[in-house]
Scaffold this active site. Structure first.
Site, PDB file in Angstrom:
ATOM      1  N   ARG A  88       0.824  -1.205   0.000  1.00  0.00           N
ATOM      2  CA  ARG A  88       0.000   0.000   0.000  1.00  0.00           C
ATOM      3  C   ARG A  88       0.860   1.258   0.000  1.00  0.00           C
ATOM      4  NH1 ARG A  88      -4.723  -2.234   2.664  1.00  0.00           N
ATOM      5  NH2 ARG A  88      -6.489  -0.825   2.699  1.00  0.00           N
ATOM      6  N   ARG A 155     -17.585  -3.150   9.742  1.00  0.00           N
ATOM      7  CA  ARG A 155     -16.216  -2.879  10.183  1.00  0.00           C
ATOM      8  C   ARG A 155     -16.149  -1.547  10.912  1.00  0.00           C
ATOM      9  NH1 ARG A 155     -12.236  -3.905   5.137  1.00  0.00           N
ATOM     10  NH2 ARG A 155     -11.304  -2.053   6.050  1.00  0.00           N
TER      11      ARG A 155
HETATM   12  P1  AMP Z   1      -8.342  -3.244   4.333  1.00  0.00           P
HETATM   13  O1  AMP Z   1      -9.125  -4.359   4.927  1.00  0.00           O
HETATM   14  O2  AMP Z   1      -7.380  -3.701   3.278  1.00  0.00           O
HETATM   15  O3  AMP Z   1      -9.206  -2.106   3.863  1.00  0.00           O
HETATM   16  O4  AMP Z   1      -7.419  -2.639   5.511  1.00  0.00           O
HETATM   17  C1  AMP Z   1      -7.995  -2.063   6.662  1.00  0.00           C
HETATM   18  C2  AMP Z   1      -6.980  -1.195   7.384  1.00  0.00           C
HETATM   19  O5  AMP Z   1      -5.863  -1.997   7.791  1.00  0.00           O
HETATM   20  C3  AMP Z   1      -6.377  -0.074   6.567  1.00  0.00           C
HETATM   21  O6  AMP Z   1      -7.196   1.093   6.546  1.00  0.00           O
HETATM   22  C4  AMP Z   1      -5.068   0.167   7.319  1.00  0.00           C
HETATM   23  O7  AMP Z   1      -5.286   0.860   8.523  1.00  0.00           O
HETATM   24  C5  AMP Z   1      -4.662  -1.261   7.679  1.00  0.00           C
HETATM   25  N1  AMP Z   1      -3.842  -1.876   6.614  1.00  0.00           N
HETATM   26  C6  AMP Z   1      -4.169  -2.946   5.824  1.00  0.00           C
HETATM   27  N2  AMP Z   1      -3.196  -3.240   4.963  1.00  0.00           N
HETATM   28  C7  AMP Z   1      -2.212  -2.331   5.182  1.00  0.00           C
HETATM   29  C8  AMP Z   1      -0.947  -2.090   4.582  1.00  0.00           C
HETATM   30  N3  AMP Z   1      -0.488  -2.833   3.570  1.00  0.00           N
HETATM   31  N4  AMP Z   1      -0.201  -1.063   5.087  1.00  0.00           N
HETATM   32  C9  AMP Z   1      -0.645  -0.288   6.105  1.00  0.00           C
HETATM   33  N5  AMP Z   1      -1.840  -0.455   6.702  1.00  0.00           N
HETATM   34  C10 AMP Z   1      -2.621  -1.467   6.247  1.00  0.00           C
END
Ligand code: AMP
Length: 209
Positions: A88, A155
Site C-alpha cells: 500500500r 467494520r
Molecule cells: P483493508 O481491509 O485492506 O481495507 O485494511 C484495513 C486497514 O488496515 C487499513 O485502513 C489500514 O489501517 C490497515 N492496513 C491494511 N493493509 C495495510 C498495509 N499494507 N499497510 C498499512 N496499513 C494497512
C-alpha cells in the site's frame, strides 16, 4: 500465479479475492484481515495497529512488512499467492520486490480495480460482512437474505469519517505504486463499476484465467 489486487477502499478487492482464490487455488493474503485478527486477539502487533486502523490511517510500514514477509515465506505460498491490500506504499512495494527476488520468485500480475472516488463512500458505509461465512454484502447493491441480515457486522473503520481518511491515504500513499508496477509491465487495469460477477469476468479476462 503470484498476484496483487490493488484499488481504493471499497473497490471490491475482498469480494473479488474470495472468488479468485478458489478458481486459482492460491492462498489469500489480506493484510487488512490479518491486522483485524491481530487486533481481535489482542496480540502485540494488534495493539500497535489498532489506533491507526480506527482512524483510517495506514499501519506503519515496518509492522506490516514484517508481518507479510513472515506470511509469504510459509509453505503454502510456494506455488502462488494473492496479496490483497499489500503493498500500500512505495516502501512496501520495494520490500516485497526484494523479498521475492531473494527467494528467486517474481510477480506475475498486479490487478488494479478502478472505481471513481464519488462512488466510494456509499459503497463503504453500506458494507456489511457475515461473521459466520466471511461473505461480504452491501445493504443496497448486494442485499443479504433475511435469515442472515441480523447477524451481519460492520467494520469499525467503515464510517464516513474513516472512509474519507482512507481514500485520501489511498491517493497520497498507495496510488504511487501504480506507475511502479506499470513500469514493470505487469499492471492490468480493470473497471470495478458493475456487479461482482461482471467485475470477476473482467479480472479473469485481464489475467487470462
Ligand atoms: P483493508 O481491509 O485492506 O481495507 O485494511 C484495513 C486497514 O488496515 C487499513 O485502513 C489500514 O489501517 C490497515 N492496513 C491494511 N493493509 C495495510 C498495509 N499494507 N499497510 C498499512 N496499513 C494497512
Amino acid at each position: 500465479m503470484r498476484m496483487i489486487l490493488v484499488g481504493p477502499p471499497g473497490a471490491g478487492k475482498g469480494t473479488q479475492a474470495a472468488r479468485l482464490i478458489t478458481l486459482l487455488d492460491i492462498p489469500h493474503i489480506s493484510t487488512g484481515d490479518m491486522l483485524r485478527a491481530a487486533v481481535k486477539e489482542g496480540t502485540e502487533l494488534g495493539k500497535q495497529a489498532d489506533a491507526f486502523m480506527k482512524r483510517g490511517d495506514l499501519v506503519p510500514d515496518d509492522v506490516v512488512i514484517g508481518m507479510v514477509i513472515e506470511r509469504i515465506s510459509m509453505e503454502d505460498c510456494g506455488s502462488g499467492m494473492m496479496l490483497d491490500g499489500f503493498p500500500r506504499t512505495r516502501p512496501q512495494a520495494e520490500a516485497l520486490g526484494v523479498a521475492l527476488e531473494q527467494a528467486g520468485l517474481a510477480l506475475d500480475s498486479v490487478v488494479l480495480i478502478e472505481v471513481p472516488d464519488g462512488s466510494i463512500v456509499s459503497r463503504i458505509v453500506g458494507r456489511r460482512s457475515d461473521p459466520k461465512t466471511g461473505r461480504i454484502y452491501h445493504l443496497e447493491f448486494d442485499p443479504p437474505a433475511e435469515d442472515v441480515v441480523d447477524r451481519l457486522v460492520q467494520r469499525k473503520d467503515d464510517t464516513r469519517e474513516a472512509c474519507v481518511a482512507r481514500l485520501r491515504k489511498y491517493h497520497s500513499e498507495t496510488a504511487p505504486i501504480i506507475p511502479f508496477y506499470d513500469a514493470l509491465g505487469i499492471l492490468r487495469r480493470v473497471d470495478g463499476v458493475g456487479s461482482p460477477d461482471e467485475v470477476t469476468e473482467r479480472v479473469r479476462a485481464a489475467l487470462k484465467v
